[in-house]
Design a protein around this motif. Sequence first.
Motif, PDB file in Angstrom:
ATOM      1  N   SER A 128       0.849  -1.315  -0.045  1.00  0.00           N
ATOM      2  CA  SER A 128      -0.042  -0.049   0.031  1.00  0.00           C
ATOM      3  C   SER A 128       1.034   1.554  -0.152  1.00  0.00           C
ATOM      4  O   SER A 128       0.472   2.275  -0.509  1.00  0.00           O
ATOM      5  CB  SER A 128      -0.972   0.068   1.300  1.00  0.00           C
ATOM      6  OG  SER A 128      -0.405   0.009   2.361  1.00  0.00           O
ATOM      7  N   GLY A 129       2.007   1.167   0.449  1.00  0.00           N
ATOM      8  CA  GLY A 129       3.159   2.133   0.487  1.00  0.00           C
ATOM      9  C   GLY A 129       3.615   2.629  -0.970  1.00  0.00           C
ATOM     10  O   GLY A 129       4.102   3.700  -1.316  1.00  0.00           O
TER      11      GLY A 129
ATOM     12  N   LEU B 238       1.526   2.743  -3.553  1.00  0.00           N
ATOM     13  CA  LEU B 238       0.083   3.265  -4.334  1.00  0.00           C
ATOM     14  C   LEU B 238       0.561   4.700  -4.844  1.00  0.00           C
ATOM     15  O   LEU B 238      -0.069   5.281  -5.829  1.00  0.00           O
ATOM     16  CB  LEU B 238      -1.002   3.192  -3.565  1.00  0.00           C
ATOM     17  CG  LEU B 238      -1.492   1.699  -3.157  1.00  0.00           C
ATOM     18  CD1 LEU B 238      -2.740   1.750  -2.368  1.00  0.00           C
ATOM     19  CD2 LEU B 238      -2.150   1.095  -4.741  1.00  0.00           C
TER      20      LEU B 238
ATOM     21  N   ARG C 112       6.825   0.136   4.540  1.00  0.00           N
ATOM     22  CA  ARG C 112       5.687   0.552   3.579  1.00  0.00           C
ATOM     23  C   ARG C 112       5.909   2.341   3.383  1.00  0.00           C
ATOM     24  O   ARG C 112       5.964   2.616   2.122  1.00  0.00           O
ATOM     25  CB  ARG C 112       4.463   0.896   4.595  1.00  0.00           C
ATOM     26  CG  ARG C 112       3.478   1.532   3.991  1.00  0.00           C
ATOM     27  CD  ARG C 112       2.039   1.633   4.747  1.00  0.00           C
ATOM     28  NE  ARG C 112       2.311   2.425   5.770  1.00  0.00           N
ATOM     29  CZ  ARG C 112       1.222   2.696   6.785  1.00  0.00           C
ATOM     30  NH1 ARG C 112       0.125   2.198   6.561  1.00  0.00           N
ATOM     31  NH2 ARG C 112       1.440   3.491   7.498  1.00  0.00           N
ATOM     32  N   ALA C 113       6.696   2.922   4.106  1.00  0.00           N
ATOM     33  CA  ALA C 113       7.320   4.295   3.699  1.00  0.00           C
ATOM     34  C   ALA C 113       8.113   4.129   2.808  1.00  0.00           C
ATOM     35  O   ALA C 113       8.409   4.961   1.677  1.00  0.00           O
ATOM     36  CB  ALA C 113       7.785   4.991   4.912  1.00  0.00           C
TER      37      ALA C 113
END
Lengths: 281, 344
Positions: free
Chosen positions: A108-109, A111, A160-161
């Motif tokens: 999701s990071g 996206l 994620r970041a």
Amino acid sequence: MRLAPTVATETVLSLRAASFGYGDRPVLADADLVVHPGEVVAVLGPNGAGKSTLMKGILGLNELVSGSVTLFGIPSTEFHDRARMGYVPQRHTLSATVRATAEEIVASGRLPRLGWLGRMRATDRQIVARALDVVGLADRAATEVSTLSGGQQRRVLIARALASQPDVLIMDEPTAGVDAASQHVLAAVLERLASRAVTMVIVTHEIGALKRLFTRVVVVDSGRIQFDGTPQQYSTAQGGAHRDHDDHDMHHHDDDELDSEGGVVPRGPLDQLRGHHGWSA
Amino acid sequence: MSDLLTIDFMQRALIAALLVGTVAPMVGIFLVQRRLSLIGDGMGHVALAGVAIGLVTGQGPVLTALVAAVIAAVVIELLRDRGRTNGDVALAVIFYGGIAAGVVIISKAPDGTPANLTKYLFGSILTTQRDDLYVFAALAAVISVTTWALRPRLFAVANDEEYARAVGLPVLALNIVLAVLTAATVVIAMRVVGLLLISALMIVPNAAAQLIARSFSSGVRWAVAFGLVSAVGGVAVSYPLNTPSGGTIVLVAVAIFIVTAAVAAIITRVGQLRHAVAESHDHEHGLECGHLAVPHGDHVDYVHDGHRHAPHEGHYDEHGHDERAGSSNGPVDGAAETTGTRRS
């Protein structure tokens, strides 16, 4: 501070007399701060001092009441490439409402780099896998995140970041409430990032575990930036202005070969320095 | 069952059940994730006002319900985006205003009998019209394609809204899309499930799926499977039992949830008995931890003091003895570790 000409041309972020808050009431007032590429900045201060407000202000999550914020040379109101800002929020646990694997969270990071309808391509998957690898969780990609330890969940959020390949990482209390083994690994992960010249702004009240990392220390208290200088200047200022045994405490951590293991309890030396704000909020 | 398929209204009811059983859990998982499990219920309330307006004005009630529910969905998301504390109260005003208006307006309709109202509230296999089916099929197609295309983004926003905002995802727009998808699902469900029970078909299959899923994508697959079985099974048995289809569908879904919970508990218990937990240690095994890493099936074992440790949830499992090089107490050098990870 003098920097090499190649990096001095662009600032990562720059605040000029910036006040942040909710509605018209500023929580942090009159902040001046310039962060250059490659710097690792500690933002210290007791709970409720305004350090989270500062961080959220930089990310555009609260209102800029007055002054200006410039991100990569662009005024924040006109800055839309927010994928360049890597944000690691403070979460004691990842959302446990539905099951998700570490890989799904880290993906999701990615996206922000894909646009409205873009799908993950092979390169994107590789970047996600590498992000998990950097934080030492490559072997846990398919593990459901709620079964991971607190420190591992923190590293999932760092991955994620990283997945958006940001130009700066902004972290909120990455080591708070993390057990000793994980804190050791976490410090190693952050050191690995620092050695790759990743620019980081780390909000923390635990300078002990991460002391070797920082190139700069900013202290926020009572809604103002009270100090901005090198870790050495910070230690000196602490030594001069505060009680002697606190200073001794700092050096004790410094001398300790495995100083990251000194921070088992999620409170740092600064809490002791600052009186008893640690439990107030 | 073959008898059932030859009856016209049963064919239509079963097709409607197939559609709603598929899409309701697909949308519902994001509502569960955002802790908004009851929002579908509220939209059902508002849709009743739309149905009532349709009956009074002679329009198709499906279309007027869709318009009412979509307007409510957008207003709700805008309210949630603006305020915080008063938003909750505003939702209550909208939802109860909706159902109250529905009951009052429907009483003025030519066929506004209590029996007619019950069909809309709790579902009936008799009411699905052929024209409805086209609308339902179109809506179901739009909902499936939209949730599929936007799934990673809806997941990201529902998982961590603040993060999504910080990295520049269009949070408000995605939340409005999800609300409109919810409204459309409510409308598809209004014939066979009923406006008061639709929320259950969005939530209960997901609740069951979460008991056994190990990832978000497997959670969606299980929920759709449970939703399909509940909706189609519920409609099929409601005919011979002569019961309202909505209530029957939801009871089947609840039964699936209970059985799944029991099976999951047994599997967990057996799993606990069958696996040996290694001694606990502060050291965390990882690809660069210095212990020899050995691929073992779908995971990696780490050779630690002559034993193989496999990461499992918050601890390490004991996966047998291993006296290979590098199994000594101290960390091995990088070359040996690399060899280890490639060994099969």
